[in-house]
Design a protein around this motif. Sequence first.
Motif, PDB file in Angstrom:
ATOM      1  N   LEU A 110       0.791  -1.226   0.000  1.00  0.00           N
ATOM      2  CA  LEU A 110       0.000   0.000   0.000  1.00  0.00           C
ATOM      3  C   LEU A 110       0.825   1.278   0.000  1.00  0.00           C
ATOM      4  CD1 LEU A 110      -2.923  -0.896   2.447  1.00  0.00           C
ATOM      5  CD2 LEU A 110      -3.013  -0.736  -0.035  1.00  0.00           C
ATOM      6  N   VAL A 111       2.008   1.252   0.578  1.00  0.00           N
ATOM      7  CA  VAL A 111       2.781   2.491   0.706  1.00  0.00           C
ATOM      8  C   VAL A 111       3.850   2.649  -0.369  1.00  0.00           C
ATOM      9  CG1 VAL A 111       2.403   2.557   3.196  1.00  0.00           C
ATOM     10  CG2 VAL A 111       4.485   1.492   2.300  1.00  0.00           C
ATOM     11  N   SER A 112       3.989   1.659  -1.238  1.00  0.00           N
ATOM     12  CA  SER A 112       5.051   1.718  -2.245  1.00  0.00           C
ATOM     13  C   SER A 112       4.622   2.422  -3.527  1.00  0.00           C
ATOM     14  CB  SER A 112       5.527   0.293  -2.585  1.00  0.00           C
ATOM     15  OG  SER A 112       4.462  -0.488  -3.111  1.00  0.00           O
ATOM     16  N   HIS A 113       3.440   3.013  -3.530  1.00  0.00           N
ATOM     17  CA  HIS A 113       2.933   3.674  -4.725  1.00  0.00           C
ATOM     18  C   HIS A 113       3.077   5.191  -4.609  1.00  0.00           C
ATOM     19  CE1 HIS A 113       1.199  -0.055  -6.297  1.00  0.00           C
ATOM     20  NE2 HIS A 113       0.806  -0.303  -5.066  1.00  0.00           N
ATOM     21  N   GLU A 114       2.973   5.857  -5.740  1.00  0.00           N
ATOM     22  CA  GLU A 114       3.003   7.316  -5.763  1.00  0.00           C
ATOM     23  C   GLU A 114       1.800   7.868  -4.989  1.00  0.00           C
ATOM     24  OE1 GLU A 114       5.372   9.174  -6.995  1.00  0.00           O
ATOM     25  OE2 GLU A 114       6.536   7.500  -7.802  1.00  0.00           O
ATOM     26  N   LEU A 115       1.984   9.067  -4.428  1.00  0.00           N
ATOM     27  CA  LEU A 115       0.935   9.638  -3.595  1.00  0.00           C
ATOM     28  C   LEU A 115      -0.347   9.903  -4.379  1.00  0.00           C
ATOM     29  CD1 LEU A 115       2.959  12.110  -1.350  1.00  0.00           C
ATOM     30  CD2 LEU A 115       2.199   9.786  -0.826  1.00  0.00           C
ATOM     31  N   HIS A 116      -0.221  10.328  -5.633  1.00  0.00           N
ATOM     32  CA  HIS A 116      -1.429  10.585  -6.409  1.00  0.00           C
ATOM     33  C   HIS A 116      -2.206   9.299  -6.659  1.00  0.00           C
ATOM     34  CE1 HIS A 116       1.448   9.529  -9.652  1.00  0.00           C
ATOM     35  NE2 HIS A 116       0.385   9.030 -10.254  1.00  0.00           N
ATOM     36  N   TRP A 117      -1.498   8.154  -6.724  1.00  0.00           N
ATOM     37  CA  TRP A 117      -2.185   6.883  -6.893  1.00  0.00           C
ATOM     38  C   TRP A 117      -3.056   6.580  -5.679  1.00  0.00           C
ATOM     39  CZ3 TRP A 117      -2.420   2.483  -3.980  1.00  0.00           C
ATOM     40  CH2 TRP A 117      -2.998   1.367  -4.574  1.00  0.00           C
ATOM     41  N   LEU A 118      -2.549   6.888  -4.493  1.00  0.00           N
ATOM     42  CA  LEU A 118      -3.315   6.629  -3.280  1.00  0.00           C
ATOM     43  C   LEU A 118      -4.631   7.387  -3.298  1.00  0.00           C
ATOM     44  CD1 LEU A 118      -0.564   6.730  -0.505  1.00  0.00           C
ATOM     45  CD2 LEU A 118      -1.863   4.735  -1.259  1.00  0.00           C
ATOM     46  N   PHE A 119      -4.586   8.618  -3.741  1.00  0.00           N
ATOM     47  CA  PHE A 119      -5.807   9.422  -3.772  1.00  0.00           C
ATOM     48  C   PHE A 119      -6.797   8.900  -4.816  1.00  0.00           C
ATOM     49  CE2 PHE A 119      -8.118  13.043  -5.693  1.00  0.00           C
ATOM     50  CZ  PHE A 119      -8.956  13.326  -4.612  1.00  0.00           C
ATOM     51  N   VAL A 120      -6.314   8.684  -6.031  1.00  0.00           N
ATOM     52  CA  VAL A 120      -7.199   8.228  -7.109  1.00  0.00           C
ATOM     53  C   VAL A 120      -7.767   6.847  -6.797  1.00  0.00           C
ATOM     54  CG1 VAL A 120      -7.308   7.567  -9.544  1.00  0.00           C
ATOM     55  CG2 VAL A 120      -6.053   9.634  -8.857  1.00  0.00           C
ATOM     56  N   ALA A 121      -6.905   5.927  -6.366  1.00  0.00           N
ATOM     57  CA  ALA A 121      -7.388   4.587  -6.028  1.00  0.00           C
ATOM     58  C   ALA A 121      -8.310   4.634  -4.809  1.00  0.00           C
ATOM     59  CB  ALA A 121      -6.208   3.655  -5.760  1.00  0.00           C
ATOM     60  N   GLY A 122      -8.066   5.583  -3.894  1.00  0.00           N
ATOM     61  CA  GLY A 122      -8.951   5.753  -2.745  1.00  0.00           C
ATOM     62  C   GLY A 122     -10.353   6.161  -3.165  1.00  0.00           C
ATOM     63  N   ILE A 123     -10.451   6.946  -4.245  1.00  0.00           N
ATOM     64  CA  ILE A 123     -11.765   7.308  -4.774  1.00  0.00           C
ATOM     65  C   ILE A 123     -12.521   6.056  -5.214  1.00  0.00           C
ATOM     66  CG2 ILE A 123     -12.945   8.454  -6.692  1.00  0.00           C
ATOM     67  CD1 ILE A 123     -10.851  10.662  -6.536  1.00  0.00           C
ATOM     68  N   PHE A 124     -11.824   5.161  -5.915  1.00  0.00           N
ATOM     69  CA  PHE A 124     -12.472   3.932  -6.362  1.00  0.00           C
ATOM     70  C   PHE A 124     -12.900   3.066  -5.176  1.00  0.00           C
ATOM     71  CE2 PHE A 124     -10.575   5.108 -10.385  1.00  0.00           C
ATOM     72  CZ  PHE A 124     -11.494   4.633 -11.314  1.00  0.00           C
ATOM     73  N   ALA A 125     -12.062   2.994  -4.136  1.00  0.00           N
ATOM     74  CA  ALA A 125     -12.431   2.210  -2.954  1.00  0.00           C
ATOM     75  C   ALA A 125     -13.660   2.800  -2.274  1.00  0.00           C
ATOM     76  CB  ALA A 125     -11.257   2.147  -1.983  1.00  0.00           C
ATOM     77  N   GLY A 126     -13.703   4.126  -2.140  1.00  0.00           N
ATOM     78  CA  GLY A 126     -14.871   4.775  -1.548  1.00  0.00           C
ATOM     79  C   GLY A 126     -16.116   4.605  -2.390  1.00  0.00           C
ATOM     80  N   TRP A 127     -15.941   4.646  -3.705  1.00  0.00           N
ATOM     81  CA  TRP A 127     -17.043   4.417  -4.637  1.00  0.00           C
ATOM     82  C   TRP A 127     -17.646   3.027  -4.411  1.00  0.00           C
ATOM     83  CZ3 TRP A 127     -16.122   5.441 -10.600  1.00  0.00           C
ATOM     84  CH2 TRP A 127     -17.307   5.233 -11.300  1.00  0.00           C
TER      85      TRP A 127
END
Length: 269
Positions: free
Chosen positions: A161-178
């Motif tokens: 989870l922490v080995s990705h770029e910060l922008h990936w965390l935000f964008v992928a977090g949108i999909f998880a929340g969706w």
Amino acid sequence: MDDSEPDTFAVMEQMPTREVLDSLIESGLHEIRREKSGLLLSGFSAGLDIGFGPLLMAVVLTLSQGSYGDLTTELLLASVYSVGFLFVILGRSELFTEHTTLAVIPVLDRQASIGQLARLWGLVYIGNIVGGLLFTLLAVVLMPGLGVVSPESFELIAHKLVSHELHWLFVAGIFAGWLMGLLAWLITAAQGTLSRVAIIWIVTATIGLLHLPHSIAGNVEVLFGVFISASITPLDYLAFLSLATIGNACGGAIFVAVLKYGHVVRGAK
């Protein structure tokens, strides 16, 4: 076959979308009006219970011959990841990511205020995070001694989870929340416990299979690494938690609450 016998495979009538929306509004208002102590305790319980999913992931990685990237292992990991969500949702504890949709809809319907929404989010979120922290401490201290979990598996889960770029965390977090917002909608529409179990498993296993950052389950996953590995710092944890939380909130509120509320009140049947 006797025509008088009921068809076992008959499709059950679906709940109309207006009834789903009304049920969500009623549930959301009930939670918004709950006492502070009840919300905190329920959120704390959810934070504890959801940790069993990441813990079982660590067990699978310890006992499996495969690892991330191996299809069989990935499917097993996604399946056990859903266990924590089953415990929380069927046990009716409060999960922040469900309320990114559930508690937003009464606000959209002008039956609750943004201040009341912020109160609910804050109390449930704090309870979830503290519960997850306690579960992680218990897991990393006690579980390796049982011989079914290795410290390396805890570290591997966190690194994913922490080995990705910060922008990936935000964008992928949108999909998880969706997906979590969609889960809240689908559970309300579902008829019967078995169908709800199936929906919870499908949606949350999808989150696990895609390795999307879920702020509450991920809280446990990344804390595994903070406590076990020197390569994962508290700053990594805070970056993950903040971006995943914001992404989850945006995904559930915008892509589910706003869109589904909008299409229902404009005459969907």
